[in-house]
Design an enzyme around this catalytic site. Structure first.
Site, PDB file in Angstrom:
ATOM      1  N   ASN A   9       3.145  90.733 -11.672  1.00 36.81           N
ATOM      2  CA  ASN A   9       1.829  91.184 -11.220  1.00 36.81           C
ATOM      3  C   ASN A   9       1.874  92.708 -11.344  1.00 36.81           C
ATOM      4  O   ASN A   9       2.486  93.377 -10.518  1.00 36.81           O
ATOM      5  CB  ASN A   9       1.596  90.746  -9.768  1.00 36.81           C
ATOM      6  CG  ASN A   9       0.296  91.302  -9.211  1.00 36.81           C
ATOM      7  OD1 ASN A   9      -0.472  91.944  -9.942  1.00 36.81           O
ATOM      8  ND2 ASN A   9       0.048  91.082  -7.936  1.00 36.81           N
ATOM      9  N   LYS A  11      -0.472  94.713 -10.987  1.00 36.99           N
ATOM     10  CA  LYS A  11      -1.441  95.391 -10.094  1.00 36.99           C
ATOM     11  C   LYS A  11      -2.175  96.465 -10.886  1.00 36.99           C
ATOM     12  O   LYS A  11      -2.477  96.250 -12.055  1.00 36.99           O
ATOM     13  CB  LYS A  11      -0.716  95.921  -8.852  1.00 36.99           C
ATOM     14  CG  LYS A  11       0.107  94.821  -8.163  1.00 36.99           C
ATOM     15  CD  LYS A  11       0.674  95.206  -6.830  1.00 36.99           C
ATOM     16  CE  LYS A  11       1.435  94.019  -6.255  1.00 36.99           C
ATOM     17  NZ  LYS A  11       2.020  94.262  -4.949  1.00 36.99           N
ATOM     18  N   HIS A  95      -4.503  87.123  -3.603  1.00 34.77           N
ATOM     19  CA  HIS A  95      -3.406  88.045  -3.297  1.00 34.77           C
ATOM     20  C   HIS A  95      -3.736  88.793  -2.004  1.00 34.77           C
ATOM     21  O   HIS A  95      -4.894  89.098  -1.734  1.00 34.77           O
ATOM     22  CB  HIS A  95      -3.198  89.034  -4.456  1.00 34.77           C
ATOM     23  CG  HIS A  95      -1.922  89.800  -4.323  1.00 34.77           C
ATOM     24  ND1 HIS A  95      -1.813  90.905  -3.504  1.00 34.77           N
ATOM     25  CD2 HIS A  95      -0.692  89.606  -4.864  1.00 34.77           C
ATOM     26  CE1 HIS A  95      -0.565  91.351  -3.564  1.00 34.77           C
ATOM     27  NE2 HIS A  95       0.132  90.580  -4.375  1.00 34.77           N
ATOM     28  N   GLU A  97      -3.476  91.777  -1.234  1.00 34.73           N
ATOM     29  CA  GLU A  97      -4.201  93.037  -1.431  1.00 34.73           C
ATOM     30  C   GLU A  97      -5.694  92.771  -1.603  1.00 34.73           C
ATOM     31  O   GLU A  97      -6.531  93.559  -1.177  1.00 34.73           O
ATOM     32  CB  GLU A  97      -3.596  93.799  -2.627  1.00 34.73           C
ATOM     33  CG  GLU A  97      -2.255  94.421  -2.239  1.00 34.73           C
ATOM     34  CD  GLU A  97      -1.231  94.484  -3.358  1.00 34.73           C
ATOM     35  OE1 GLU A  97      -1.607  94.402  -4.544  1.00 34.73           O
ATOM     36  OE2 GLU A  97      -0.030  94.605  -3.031  1.00 34.73           O
ATOM     37  N   GLU A 167       4.011  84.973  -0.256  1.00 32.42           N
ATOM     38  CA  GLU A 167       4.283  86.409  -0.267  1.00 32.42           C
ATOM     39  C   GLU A 167       4.082  86.979   1.137  1.00 32.42           C
ATOM     40  O   GLU A 167       2.962  87.337   1.518  1.00 32.42           O
ATOM     41  CB  GLU A 167       3.322  87.128  -1.227  1.00 32.42           C
ATOM     42  CG  GLU A 167       3.410  86.665  -2.657  1.00 32.42           C
ATOM     43  CD  GLU A 167       2.975  87.754  -3.634  1.00 32.42           C
ATOM     44  OE1 GLU A 167       3.711  87.973  -4.606  1.00 32.42           O
ATOM     45  OE2 GLU A 167       1.932  88.408  -3.411  1.00 32.42           O
ATOM     46  N   GLY A 173       6.195  95.415  -1.660  1.00 35.53           N
ATOM     47  CA  GLY A 173       6.222  96.845  -1.960  1.00 35.53           C
ATOM     48  C   GLY A 173       7.059  97.669  -1.001  1.00 35.53           C
ATOM     49  O   GLY A 173       6.972  98.891  -0.986  1.00 35.53           O
ATOM     50  N   SER A 213       9.223  92.244  -3.043  1.00 34.21           N
ATOM     51  CA  SER A 213      10.433  93.030  -3.293  1.00 34.21           C
ATOM     52  C   SER A 213      11.554  92.252  -3.981  1.00 34.21           C
ATOM     53  O   SER A 213      12.728  92.413  -3.643  1.00 34.21           O
ATOM     54  CB  SER A 213      10.943  93.681  -1.992  1.00 34.21           C
ATOM     55  OG  SER A 213       9.957  94.552  -1.462  1.00 34.21           O
TER      56      SER A 213
HETATM   57  P1  13P Z   1       6.569  93.879  -4.997  1.00 36.08           P
HETATM   58  O1  13P Z   1       7.491  93.105  -5.906  1.00 36.08           O
HETATM   59  O2  13P Z   1       6.287  95.260  -5.483  1.00 36.08           O
HETATM   60  O3  13P Z   1       7.017  93.814  -3.577  1.00 36.08           O
HETATM   61  O4  13P Z   1       5.133  93.126  -5.055  1.00 36.08           O
HETATM   62  C1  13P Z   1       5.080  91.770  -4.827  1.00 36.08           C
HETATM   63  C2  13P Z   1       3.705  91.286  -5.087  1.00 36.08           C
HETATM   64  O5  13P Z   1       2.772  91.619  -4.397  1.00 36.08           O
HETATM   65  C3  13P Z   1       3.525  90.376  -6.239  1.00 36.08           C
HETATM   66  O6  13P Z   1       2.261  89.824  -6.252  1.00 36.08           O
END
Ligand code: 13P
Length: 253
Positions: A9, A11, A95, A97, A167, A173, A213
């Site tokens: 992803n 982003k 997601h 976010e 997640e 992150g 992560s």
């Molecule tokens: P990170 O791997 O940066 O923690 O992000 C995970 C994520 O949100 C994947 O959709």
């Protein structure tokens, strides 16, 4: 037998040019991988570039979002048909976010899941609890409610083909992944819920990804958990080397 599925992803990262550079190096690194399904999740504007770049490789194209209507006065949105036309295989839906920053609710997420299926693609449904919910012991009730609402009306056949990414929001992150035990427990709980909501067969077939992560150094222990069938990778997927490492570590398990 569930084939592991590792997807990126990206982003809000990578221009088309950067996506091209990534592919030039990444394709070479994963060309002998056959036991892990690989997905790439670029921004909307790089979907076409990545679609062209993965032709003939078996790598799957993943969009990060979609709108549920086919067309109309919905400024700024992208329809399922438009994604499908570009060769999109999977669409990330719900997601954290999108839920937290853009106020997406389960009702909308459910409509998106149905729209994705109607256009021959598969959803990667993201679920997960916040740090606060975790601290107050609400993890299971949060996951249960998200799955119940998001999967409303989804058939057993559809659910068996989809992907659910657990997640935990506190692990995204931060560089601090969930412990393998917590990641396994979240995925197992989600699978059991799918069995209750849609049926045993769907629950056995649905692939559960862990996300939060994932890095090359923790990939082995996370990906070897019995109910974890792959990963949704953010930061570590931006670098072709570390993303390919996560994939090859998983393939060797
Ligand atoms: P990170 O791997 O940066 O923690 O992000 C995970 C994520 O949100 C994947 O959709």
């Amino acid at each position: 037998m569930r084939k592991p599925f590792i997807a990126s992803n990206w982003k809000l990262h990578k221009t088309k040019e950067e996506a091209r550079e990534f592919l030039n190096s990444f394709r070479e690194k994963v060309k002998y991988v056959s036991d892990v399904e690989i997905g790439l999740g670029p921004t909307f504007t790089s979907l076409g570039t990545v679609s062209d770049g993965i032709e003939g490789t078996g790598i799957k194209l993943c969009a990060q979002n979609v709108y549920f209507e086919d067309e109309g006065a919905f400024t700024g949105e992208v329809s399922p048909e438009m994604l499908s036309e570009l060769g999109t295989d999977y669409v990330i839906v719900g997601h954290s976010e999108r839920r937290q920053i853009f106020g997406e609710e389960d009702r909308t997420i459910n409509k998106k899941i149905h729209a994705v299926f109607e256009h021959g693609m598969k959803p990667i449904l993201c679920i997960g609890e916040t740090e606060k919910q975790r601290a107050s012991g609400e993890t299971e009730s949060v996951l249960k409610s998200q799955l119940k609402n998001d999967l409303d009306g989804v058939t057993s056949h559809q659910a068996g083909k989809m992907v659910i990414a657990y997640e935990p929001i506190w692990a995204i992150g931060t560089g601090e992944s969930a412990s393998p035990e917590d990641a396994q427990a979240g995925c197992k709980f989600a699978r059991d819920q799918v069995k209750k909501i849609v049926g045993n067969e769907a629950g056995e077939n649905v692939r559960l990804q862990y996300g939060g992560s994932i890095k090359p150094h923790n990939a082995e222990v996370l990906m070897s958990q019995p109910d974890i069938d792959g990963g949704l990778v953010g930061s570590a997927s931006l670098d072709p080397e570390s993303f390919a490492d996560i994939i090859t570590i998983t393939e060797e398990l």
